[in-house]
Write an enzyme that holds these catalytic residues in place. Structure first.
Site, mmCIF file in Angstrom:
data_model
loop_
_atom_site.group_PDB
_atom_site.id
_atom_site.type_symbol
_atom_site.label_atom_id
_atom_site.label_comp_id
_atom_site.label_asym_id
_atom_site.label_seq_id
_atom_site.Cartn_x
_atom_site.Cartn_y
_atom_site.Cartn_z
ATOM 1 C CG ASP A 135 49.190 116.602 33.528
ATOM 2 O OD1 ASP A 135 49.838 117.373 34.392
ATOM 3 O OD2 ASP A 135 48.603 116.942 32.669
ATOM 4 C CG HIS A 208 51.348 119.523 32.624
ATOM 5 N ND1 HIS A 208 50.476 119.645 33.262
ATOM 6 C CD2 HIS A 208 51.224 120.527 31.562
ATOM 7 C CE1 HIS A 208 49.603 120.810 32.970
ATOM 8 N NE2 HIS A 208 50.438 121.364 31.886
ATOM 9 C CD GLU A 271 48.846 124.598 30.899
ATOM 10 O OE1 GLU A 271 47.836 125.606 30.794
ATOM 11 O OE2 GLU A 271 48.604 123.616 31.294
HETATM 12 C C1 ACM Z 1 46.831 122.362 27.270
HETATM 13 O O1 ACM Z 1 45.366 122.850 27.452
HETATM 14 N N1 ACM Z 1 47.627 122.495 28.461
HETATM 15 C C2 ACM Z 1 47.173 121.708 25.916
#
Ligand code: ACM
Length: 473
Positions: A135, A208, A271
């Protein structure tokens, strides 16, 4: 109530015959292909017999047997257990994918913590550990070809503590990090396999990804040096959409596939802000050259490239639902974390934030440690009703605010026990009955396992937020 009804998850069928068997002999295993996959028939009379169609069924029969022997059976050494009740238990799971995501990127979980978490999953007959390995805040898997991923990407200068406006919007100034070597991961995979758990690794792209960009700045859109991120949330720094970046991650995935035998490997896709791509002429030109209508489609394209590469390795991709695109191979599994998302005919694992994000707070009382997200009580999790057409469902333990196995225990349990029953047992259980069975019979098992779960009446004083008002007890 007979002791058979103490089992958790709630079994399909129990037939007590009366009497008990003290000093039970070791169980005898008998093949029975007529039982559903992973099912078992456990019979206690003058002997103990586990009939099962496969090795997983034998294992789950053993887990049920342990529960019948009482909490002592869950200690690390064999202490005398209770006499066994005589009768028959027949049971099998409702879903084939009974998963839990553990985020070891936001806070590193030491290897012993992961192995212990696998033990806890096995005791609840969960069978997929989705290991979120990368991440913005950390890269946790050794990749010998790209050593800076862990030399640089596994470490950060500090962490946000609390959650503004409720907590301190500040950085604790305390370095954090860690990573698993290739052999650590092979050990985790083998330990999981002994417990009939598949480890699904996640390499999260193209968002991420700041820890990787910190290691190799050319992976990012701007090419500028960045630090491993010390705050939480969605982050604008995403991957560059170049052939070099695609090639880099193909190599990373080849390495990951060599360690993890799982058919399914997660490539993220969640995201992904498009701010940088929109402002970057090379990204805009790339989208045009690919025939995409805008940079918004680059996420689906990039994840599709990763999924196609996994197919050449004989694997299937798992992608979060934002990556849905006609460019994904048909066999891509979608991790649906948004309720009601149209997954376009793909196989789906249900991961709804609304029901099964176990980092979310468990009560609205101000003594809850770091009140993340919105309220998700034990009863809410138990009430979750997954769509029967899905491959299964998965609880998520995101770790922005869980900096130790103790904090993970508190967030995960006992809600993960409720989730385990949702995905194993058929619908229709009563919450009142579940809560009684949990309190009387299952929490003592968790105590014996050394799990620091959240008591139903609220946190122990040492589990609260500093300075939080206590509750009358
Ligand atoms: C997530 O909660 N970004 C998969």
């Amino acid at each position: 109530m007979t002791v058979f009804e103490e089992l958790l998850p709630r079994p399909v069928r129990v037939s007590p015959t009366g009497g008990t068997l003290a000093d039970p002999p070791d169980p005898v295993f008998v093949p029975d292909a007529s039982l559903p996959p992973s099912g078992f028939r456990l019979t206690v009379d003058s002997a103990v017999r586990i009939e099962a169609p496969d090795a997983a069924g034998e294992f789950y029969g053993l887990q049920a047997l342990k529960q019948l022997r009482g909490p002592a059976a869950f200690r690390a050494v064999d202490l005398p257990g209770d006499p066994l009740p005589c009768g028959v238990v027949e049971d099998w799971p409702r879903f084939g994918w009974r998963g839990c995501l553990l985020d070891v990127a936001r806070h590193f979980m030491p290897k012993y913590g992961v192995l212990r978490f696998l033990d806890l999953m096995a005791a609840h007959r969960l069978n997929v550990l989705h290991l979120h390995l990368t991440d913005d805040q950390g890269w946790r898997v050794e990749v010998p070809e790209f050593p800076r991923l862990t030399e640089v990407g596994a470490w950060r200068a500090g962490s946000w503590v609390g959650r503004p406006p409720d907590g301190t919007p500040g950085h604790d100034g305390r370095p954090h990090g860690g990573f698993y070597t290739v052999d650590d991961l092979r050990e985790i995979v083998a330990y999981a396999a002994e417990r009939h758990i598949t480890v699904v690794p996640e390499i999260d792209v193209p968002g991420h990804s700041q820890a990787a960009i910190a290691a190799y700045p050319w992976l990012g859109v701007t090419g500028r040096p960045l630090a491993v991120l010390t705050r939480w949330g969605v982050n604008d720094n995403v991957l560059a959409m170049t052939d070099e970046v695609v090639d880099f991650y193909r190599r990373v995935l080849t390495h990951v596939a060599d360690i993890f035998p799982s058919e399914v490997i997660c490539v993220g896709g969640d995201e992904v802000p498009t701010t940088q791509w929109t402002a970057d002429p090379a990204s805009v030109a790339r989208a045009e050259a690919l025939g995409l209508s805008s940079v918004d489609e680059l996420n689906g394209w990039f994840v599709g490239e990763m999924a196609t590469h996994l197919a050449t390795l004989g694997r299937r991709a798992l992608a979060w639902d934002e990556a849905l695109s006609p460019l994904l191979p048909e066999d891509t599994v979608i991790g649906a974390w948004h309720t009601g998302v149209d997954t376009g005919g793909h196989d789906v694992v249900l991961c709804p934030e609304e029901h099964v994000y176990l980092d979310h707070r468990q009560s609205d009382h101000p003594d809850e440690p770091i009140p993340v997200g919105y309220l998700r009580t034990l009863a809410n999790v138990y009430a979750y009703e997954p769509l029967p057409s899905a491959l299964g469902a998965q609880a998520q333990v995101w770790s922005e605010h869980l900096d130790s196995p103790r904090r993970v225990d508190y967030a995960a349990f006992p809600r993960l026990a409720a989730f385990a029953e949702v995905v194993w047992s058929g619908p229709g259980g009563s919450y009142a009955e579940f809560e009684q069975r949990l309190t009387r019979h299952h929490l003592p098992r968790l105590d014996a396992l050394g799990v620091e779960y959240r008591p139903l009446a609220g946190p122990h004083p040492w589990q609260t937020r500093p300075g939080a008002p206590g509750r009358p007890r």
